[in-house]
Design a protein around this motif. Structure first.
Motif, PDB file in Angstrom:
ATOM      1  N   GLN A   1       2.795  16.764   9.502  1.00 43.19           N
ATOM      2  CA  GLN A   1       1.511  16.327   9.144  1.00 43.19           C
ATOM      3  C   GLN A   1       1.311  16.962   7.934  1.00 43.19           C
ATOM      4  O   GLN A   1       0.655  16.347   6.836  1.00 43.19           O
ATOM      5  N   HIS A   2       1.547  18.498   7.730  1.00 45.79           N
ATOM      6  CA  HIS A   2       1.239  19.091   6.513  1.00 45.79           C
ATOM      7  C   HIS A   2       1.792  18.412   5.410  1.00 45.79           C
ATOM      8  O   HIS A   2       1.212  18.213   4.307  1.00 45.79           O
ATOM      9  N   LYS A   3       3.208  18.226   5.460  1.00 46.85           N
ATOM     10  CA  LYS A   3       4.021  17.755   4.552  1.00 46.85           C
ATOM     11  C   LYS A   3       3.570  16.317   4.192  1.00 46.85           C
ATOM     12  O   LYS A   3       3.251  15.968   2.748  1.00 46.85           O
ATOM     13  N   THR A   4       3.102  15.358   5.086  1.00 43.55           N
ATOM     14  CA  THR A   4       2.588  14.086   4.825  1.00 43.55           C
ATOM     15  C   THR A   4       1.285  14.276   4.146  1.00 43.55           C
ATOM     16  O   THR A   4       1.087  13.476   3.116  1.00 43.55           O
ATOM     17  N   VAL A   5       0.468  15.228   4.362  1.00 43.72           N
ATOM     18  CA  VAL A   5      -0.878  15.413   3.523  1.00 43.72           C
ATOM     19  C   VAL A   5      -0.492  15.713   2.180  1.00 43.72           C
ATOM     20  O   VAL A   5      -1.185  15.209   1.248  1.00 43.72           O
ATOM     21  N   VAL A   6       0.474  16.615   1.941  1.00 44.33           N
ATOM     22  CA  VAL A   6       0.803  17.206   0.230  1.00 44.33           C
ATOM     23  C   VAL A   6       1.325  15.810   0.045  1.00 44.33           C
ATOM     24  O   VAL A   6       0.696  15.590  -1.389  1.00 44.33           O
ATOM     25  N   GLU A   7       2.149  15.080   0.475  1.00 45.34           N
ATOM     26  CA  GLU A   7       2.776  14.119  -0.301  1.00 45.34           C
ATOM     27  C   GLU A   7       1.721  12.921  -0.685  1.00 45.34           C
ATOM     28  O   GLU A   7       1.683  12.321  -1.711  1.00 45.34           O
ATOM     29  N   LEU A   8       0.985  12.706   0.314  1.00 45.32           N
ATOM     30  CA  LEU A   8      -0.116  11.538   0.099  1.00 45.32           C
ATOM     31  C   LEU A   8      -1.165  11.973  -0.712  1.00 45.32           C
ATOM     32  O   LEU A   8      -1.702  11.139  -1.736  1.00 45.32           O
ATOM     33  N   ALA A   9      -1.597  13.218  -0.892  1.00 47.45           N
ATOM     34  CA  ALA A   9      -2.374  13.695  -1.812  1.00 47.45           C
ATOM     35  C   ALA A   9      -1.882  13.716  -3.262  1.00 47.45           C
ATOM     36  O   ALA A   9      -2.461  13.076  -4.223  1.00 47.45           O
ATOM     37  N   GLY A  10      -0.580  13.788  -3.471  1.00 49.27           N
ATOM     38  CA  GLY A  10      -0.088  13.825  -4.724  1.00 49.27           C
ATOM     39  C   GLY A  10       0.055  12.272  -5.149  1.00 49.27           C
ATOM     40  O   GLY A  10      -0.210  11.886  -6.191  1.00 49.27           O
ATOM     41  N   LYS A  11       0.185  11.378  -4.502  1.00 51.70           N
ATOM     42  CA  LYS A  11       0.472   9.971  -4.676  1.00 51.70           C
ATOM     43  C   LYS A  11      -1.059   9.445  -4.984  1.00 51.70           C
ATOM     44  O   LYS A  11      -0.985   8.650  -5.863  1.00 51.70           O
ATOM     45  N   ILE A  12      -2.071   9.596  -4.345  1.00 54.60           N
ATOM     46  CA  ILE A  12      -3.220   9.394  -4.250  1.00 54.60           C
ATOM     47  C   ILE A  12      -3.830   9.935  -5.697  1.00 54.60           C
ATOM     48  O   ILE A  12      -4.383   9.149  -6.476  1.00 54.60           O
TER      49      ILE A  12
ATOM     50  N   SER B   1       1.012  -1.492  -0.094  1.00 53.56           N
ATOM     51  CA  SER B   1      -0.177  -0.166  -0.107  1.00 53.56           C
ATOM     52  C   SER B   1       0.723   1.275  -0.070  1.00 53.56           C
ATOM     53  O   SER B   1       1.778   1.086   0.707  1.00 53.56           O
ATOM     54  N   LEU B   2       0.327   2.287  -0.562  1.00 52.66           N
ATOM     55  CA  LEU B   2       0.986   3.498  -0.495  1.00 52.66           C
ATOM     56  C   LEU B   2       1.191   4.047   0.766  1.00 52.66           C
ATOM     57  O   LEU B   2       2.102   4.858   1.241  1.00 52.66           O
ATOM     58  N   PHE B   3       0.456   3.681   1.727  1.00 57.58           N
ATOM     59  CA  PHE B   3       0.268   4.174   3.001  1.00 57.58           C
ATOM     60  C   PHE B   3       1.186   3.411   3.752  1.00 57.58           C
ATOM     61  O   PHE B   3       1.435   3.898   5.056  1.00 57.58           O
ATOM     62  N   ALA B   4       1.686   2.114   3.531  1.00 53.62           N
ATOM     63  CA  ALA B   4       2.577   1.312   4.279  1.00 53.62           C
ATOM     64  C   ALA B   4       3.783   2.161   4.936  1.00 53.62           C
ATOM     65  O   ALA B   4       4.140   1.970   6.056  1.00 53.62           O
ATOM     66  N   PRO B   5       4.563   2.733   4.044  1.00 59.41           N
ATOM     67  CA  PRO B   5       5.962   3.321   4.631  1.00 59.41           C
ATOM     68  C   PRO B   5       5.533   4.490   5.697  1.00 59.41           C
ATOM     69  O   PRO B   5       6.166   4.598   6.759  1.00 59.41           O
ATOM     70  N   TYR B   6       4.268   5.247   5.432  1.00 56.87           N
ATOM     71  CA  TYR B   6       3.790   6.344   6.201  1.00 56.87           C
ATOM     72  C   TYR B   6       3.270   5.929   7.700  1.00 56.87           C
ATOM     73  O   TYR B   6       3.458   6.219   8.753  1.00 56.87           O
TER      74      TYR B   6
END
Length: 130
Positions: free
Chosen positions: A76-87, A2-7
């Motif tokens: 958290q902000h960086k995480t949201v930006v990165e994951l939004a991009g991946k999603i 999952s793209l969430f696994a490393p996070y």
């Protein structure tokens, strides 16, 4: 994997059941952020740009919530930006780059008191957020 696994492993996100009331609150506040932006942009473009960023951040959080994840821990902000991009994927890569630039500009403004955003940049940020 999952793209969430490393996070998840790094403690940057947690699993949670989607809470549609929570998602609606995020999206409703994002809309309010954009309305407030329109009232402020002519007077204070830096703060207006921060509001446009907040709108995008809330939308990104809502997206994560809908998929059953909650940002956690540091950055958290960086995480949201990165994951939004991946999603969202390559189709939205340009928007994701703008989102990250807005995040960095917001940090400069809040933590360094940098007044470096023009009215045009703030309006472009709001266009991206909308």
């Amino acid at each position: 994997m999952s793209l969430f696994a490393p996070y998840l492993k790094a403690g940057l996100v947690k699993r949670q059941a989607p809470d549609f009331a929570q998602i609606r609150r995020q999206l409703s506040r994002a809309e309010k952020d954009l309305r407030t932006f329109r009232l402020v942009v002519g007077q204070d473009p830096e703060w207006a740009g921060t509001m446009a960023y907040q709108c995008m951040l809330r939308a990104g959080r809502a997206l994560m919530f809908a998929l059953g994840y909650l940002p956690a821990g540091a950055h958290q902000h960086k995480t949201v930006v990165e994951l939004a991009g991946k999603i969202l994927g390559e189709e939205f890569a340009g928007l994701t780059r703008k989102f990250d630039l807005m995040r960095r500009r917001r940090n400069e403004f809040l933590y360094e008191s940098e007044d470096a955003q023009s009215d045009t940049e703030a309006r472009n940020a709001a266009d991206s957020a909308a």
